[in-house]
Design a protein around this motif. Structure first.
Motif, PDB file in Angstrom:
ATOM      1  N   SER A   1     105.557   0.756 -25.961  1.00 40.27           N
ATOM      2  CA  SER A   1     104.141   0.539 -26.252  1.00 40.27           C
ATOM      3  C   SER A   1     103.735   1.243 -27.546  1.00 40.27           C
ATOM      4  O   SER A   1     102.871   0.762 -28.277  1.00 40.27           O
ATOM      5  N   HIS A   2     104.397   2.388 -27.829  1.00 43.46           N
ATOM      6  CA  HIS A   2     104.006   3.163 -29.006  1.00 43.46           C
ATOM      7  C   HIS A   2     105.199   3.889 -29.636  1.00 43.46           C
ATOM      8  O   HIS A   2     106.164   4.225 -28.949  1.00 43.46           O
TER       9      HIS A   2
ATOM     10  N   ILE B   1     107.080   5.646 -25.131  1.00 43.70           N
ATOM     11  CA  ILE B   1     106.987   6.214 -26.480  1.00 43.70           C
ATOM     12  C   ILE B   1     108.369   6.418 -27.090  1.00 43.70           C
ATOM     13  O   ILE B   1     109.274   6.964 -26.446  1.00 43.70           O
TER      14      ILE B   1
ATOM     15  N   ALA C   1      95.395   5.376 -23.504  1.00 42.92           N
ATOM     16  CA  ALA C   1      96.463   4.379 -23.400  1.00 42.92           C
ATOM     17  C   ALA C   1      96.925   4.198 -21.957  1.00 42.92           C
ATOM     18  O   ALA C   1      97.223   3.080 -21.525  1.00 42.92           O
TER      19      ALA C   1
ATOM     20  N   LEU D   1      99.449   7.970 -32.166  1.00 41.80           N
ATOM     21  CA  LEU D   1     100.255   6.945 -31.510  1.00 41.80           C
ATOM     22  C   LEU D   1     100.110   5.632 -32.260  1.00 41.80           C
ATOM     23  O   LEU D   1      98.994   5.231 -32.612  1.00 41.80           O
ATOM     24  N   THR D   2     101.236   4.956 -32.500  1.00 43.72           N
ATOM     25  CA  THR D   2     101.218   3.690 -33.213  1.00 43.72           C
ATOM     26  C   THR D   2     101.757   2.589 -32.320  1.00 43.72           C
ATOM     27  O   THR D   2     102.875   2.698 -31.799  1.00 43.72           O
ATOM     28  N   ALA D   3     100.979   1.544 -32.128  1.00 49.82           N
ATOM     29  CA  ALA D   3     101.458   0.395 -31.351  1.00 49.82           C
ATOM     30  C   ALA D   3     102.683  -0.177 -32.039  1.00 49.82           C
ATOM     31  O   ALA D   3     102.750  -0.248 -33.278  1.00 49.82           O
ATOM     32  N   THR D   4     103.674  -0.579 -31.262  1.00 47.62           N
ATOM     33  CA  THR D   4     104.939  -0.970 -31.851  1.00 47.62           C
ATOM     34  C   THR D   4     105.424  -2.322 -31.360  1.00 47.62           C
ATOM     35  O   THR D   4     104.873  -2.902 -30.432  1.00 47.62           O
TER      36      THR D   4
END
Length: 273
Positions: free
Chosen positions: A25-26, A85, A77, A14-17
Motif C-alpha cells: 500500500s505504501h 509498507i 491509512a 508514506l507514499t502510495a505505491t
C-alpha cells in the motif's frame, strides 16, 4: 568525498505505491538520497536524482519530524484498509547518517505502537542489527532483507566501493536469522560470484531472492543500460551481464535451499500477510 547532509521538513512520509511494489500500500523512505552511491542504483535515473545539482551519493536529506508524520498517516491509512509498507524503495534506511540521526529507529518505534499489517525492510547495512529489539516486537508482521550481491569482496569494491563490506552484511544477516526473525538474503543485482555462493548464503538465511538489472530496475534493464553499467565488467566477467546470468546463481542455491525458499525478482519482495 564530503557528504552534504541537510534537514528537510516533508509534508508526508508514506507514499502510495504500485508497479514493482504493487503488493504494497505504501513505501517509506526515512531519507532522500543515499551515501552508499551504488553504481547500478536505478534511483540515479529518477527525477529525485536527475534534477539535483549534486551527484548521486554525495548528498542526503534527513526527513525531520518523520515519526510524528508517520503516526498520523498510519492511523488514517489503517482506517481505509490493510497497510503494507516497503522500507525503503529509493534510499537505504540504515545508511551511515542513521547512526546519529536515528530517523529509521524513530519510525520503527511508531510502528511497534501503530502496527502495520506488514513491513518489509530492505538494506545493505550491518547497522540493521541495532534495531533487533523493535523487530522482535513486529516479528509476525515483518521481513528483513539484507542485500548480498556477491560473495567476492573484490567484486563489491568494483561495483559499490562506498557500500558496507560483504562480510559485515553477512554477519548481520546471520545474527538476525539466529534471533528467529523472518529474514532474506537478497542477491540484487546479480554480480559475479563464486561456485560456493549458495552454500555460504545457506549459513546465514533460510530464504533467498535473486533479482537482476533486467527484471528489477523497473524498466526491463533500460535504466541500467543508460547508466553504462556494462562498462564496469571486465572481459572475463562479461557473461555475468546477461538476462540469463541469474540462473547461474540459482544453480548454486538449489542444493542448499528448499525450492519455495528461492524466489525470483518480485516474488521475493512481495508482502506476506
Amino acid at each position: 568525498m564530503q557528504l552534504d547532509i541537510k534537514a528537510t521538513q516533508p509534508k508526508s512520509i508514506l507514499t502510495a505505491t504500485g508497479g514493482f511494489l504493487k503488493g504494497y500500500s505504501h513505501s517509506l523512505n526515512p531519507y532522500t538520497g543515499c551515501a552508499f552511491a551504488c553504481s547500478y542504483c536505478y534511483v540515479r535515473k529518477l527525477p529525485v536524482s536527475i534534477f539535483r545539482s549534486q551527484p548521486w551519493g554525495t548528498w542526503v536529506d534527513m526527513k525531520q519530524g518523520a515519526a510524528e508524520l508517520l503516526r498520523k498517516e498510519l492511523i488514517r491509512a489503517k482506517k481505509k484498509g490493510p497497510v503494507t509498507i516497503f522500507m525503503s524503495s529509493s534510499t537505504d534506511p540504515y545508511q551511515p547518517v542513521e547512526y546519529e540521526a536515528r530517523i529509521t529507529r524513530s519510525l520503527l518505534e511508531v510502528m511497534t505502537e501503530e502496527k502495520p499489517d506488514f513491513l518489509f525492510i530492505q538494506t545493505r547495512s550491518p547497522l540493521v542489527t541495532r534495531d533487533m529489539d523493535l523487530f522482535l516486537q513486529l516479528q509476525d508482521r515483518i521481513r528483513i532483507s539484507v542485500t548480498i550481491e556477491t560473495d567476492l569482496e573484490a567484486v563489491r569494491k568494483q561495483f559499490t566501493p562506498s557500500a558496507p563490506p560483504i562480510a559485515a552484511r553477512y554477519r548481520a544477516l546471520r545474527q538476525l536469522t539466529e534471533a528467529g526473525l523472518p529474514t532474506q538474503a537478497t542477491v540484487a543485482p546479480v554480480l559475479p560470484s563464486s561456485e560456493v555462493f549458495g552454500a555460504w548464503l545457506a549459513q546465514a538465511a533460510h530464504r533467498v531472492c535473486v533479482d537482476d538489472y533486467f527484471m528489477g530496475d523497473g524498466n526491463q534493464g533500460k535504466r541500467t543500460r543508460a547508466l553504462g553499467i556494462s562498462k564496469l565488467y571486465t572481459e572475463e566477467q562479461a557473461g555475468w551481464y546477461d538476462p540469463e546470468a541469474y540462473l547461474r546463481v540459482i544453480a548454486t542455491l538449489k542444493p542448499y535451499f528448499d525450492e519455495d525458499h528461492i524466489l525470483v525478482s518480485e516474488q521475493g519482495f512481495a508482502p506476506t500477510l
